[in-house]
Design a protein around this motif. Sequence first.
Motif, PDB file in Angstrom:
ATOM      1  N   MET A   7     -27.697  19.168 -20.495  1.00  0.00           N
ATOM      2  CA  MET A   7     -27.777  19.639 -19.086  1.00  0.00           C
ATOM      3  C   MET A   7     -27.166  18.448 -18.324  1.00  0.00           C
ATOM      4  N   GLY A   8     -26.757  17.603 -18.671  1.00  0.00           N
ATOM      5  CA  GLY A   8     -26.296  16.209 -17.853  1.00  0.00           C
ATOM      6  C   GLY A   8     -24.642  16.292 -17.844  1.00  0.00           C
ATOM      7  N   ARG A  51     -21.707  22.711 -17.585  1.00  0.00           N
ATOM      8  CA  ARG A  51     -22.927  23.378 -18.070  1.00  0.00           C
ATOM      9  C   ARG A  51     -23.914  23.528 -17.072  1.00  0.00           C
ATOM     10  N   LEU A  52     -24.209  22.583 -16.163  1.00  0.00           N
ATOM     11  CA  LEU A  52     -25.218  23.018 -15.375  1.00  0.00           C
ATOM     12  C   LEU A  52     -24.634  24.251 -14.443  1.00  0.00           C
ATOM     13  N   ARG A  53     -23.414  24.131 -14.005  1.00  0.00           N
ATOM     14  CA  ARG A  53     -22.882  25.551 -13.329  1.00  0.00           C
ATOM     15  C   ARG A  53     -23.130  26.613 -14.153  1.00  0.00           C
ATOM     16  N   MET A  54     -22.761  26.670 -15.636  1.00  0.00           N
ATOM     17  CA  MET A  54     -22.981  27.825 -16.286  1.00  0.00           C
ATOM     18  C   MET A  54     -24.488  28.092 -16.408  1.00  0.00           C
ATOM     19  N   LEU A  55     -25.338  27.349 -16.579  1.00  0.00           N
ATOM     20  CA  LEU A  55     -26.664  27.708 -16.166  1.00  0.00           C
ATOM     21  C   LEU A  55     -27.053  28.298 -14.958  1.00  0.00           C
ATOM     22  N   ALA A  56     -26.434  27.757 -13.864  1.00  0.00           N
ATOM     23  CA  ALA A  56     -26.638  28.432 -12.558  1.00  0.00           C
ATOM     24  C   ALA A  56     -26.188  29.733 -12.509  1.00  0.00           C
ATOM     25  N   LEU A  57     -25.028  30.122 -12.989  1.00  0.00           N
ATOM     26  CA  LEU A  57     -24.410  31.474 -13.169  1.00  0.00           C
ATOM     27  C   LEU A  57     -25.030  32.347 -13.910  1.00  0.00           C
ATOM     28  N   LEU A  58     -25.704  31.918 -15.226  1.00  0.00           N
ATOM     29  CA  LEU A  58     -26.324  32.744 -16.137  1.00  0.00           C
ATOM     30  C   LEU A  58     -27.980  33.078 -15.103  1.00  0.00           C
ATOM     31  N   LYS A  59     -28.213  32.262 -14.286  1.00  0.00           N
ATOM     32  CA  LYS A  59     -29.427  32.615 -13.845  1.00  0.00           C
ATOM     33  C   LYS A  59     -29.545  33.760 -13.013  1.00  0.00           C
TER      34      LYS A  59
END
Length: 112
Positions: A18-19, A23-31
Amino acid sequence: MITTKLEWEELAECNKAMGDKTRLRMLALLKTEDLCVCELVEILGMTQPAVSQHMRKLKNVKLVKERRQGQWVIYSLDGERLPYFRSVVDSLPDLSHEIKALKASGKKVVCE
């Protein structure tokens, strides 16, 4: 409660995954919703191998999961084994406008 060396190592690996801002942007999109690799390629402006490499790192630490629908690989959030994962995801910015733009451009794939 983390009690073993292995659990500490797994936690460190999750935090390392997550650092990375991509990858944080990917997680935000998948949210917002589950997405196909090709949709992530379009939104992120990256090559398919680069997106797949980032997703593999998230998948290896069980922050995302994949499912196959025919030729498509669809990614969704996982991470429920980490007690703080939901609060991390909730703290990420809302990127639903990027998915709406993808749909408006006609590039949102119906992966079925």
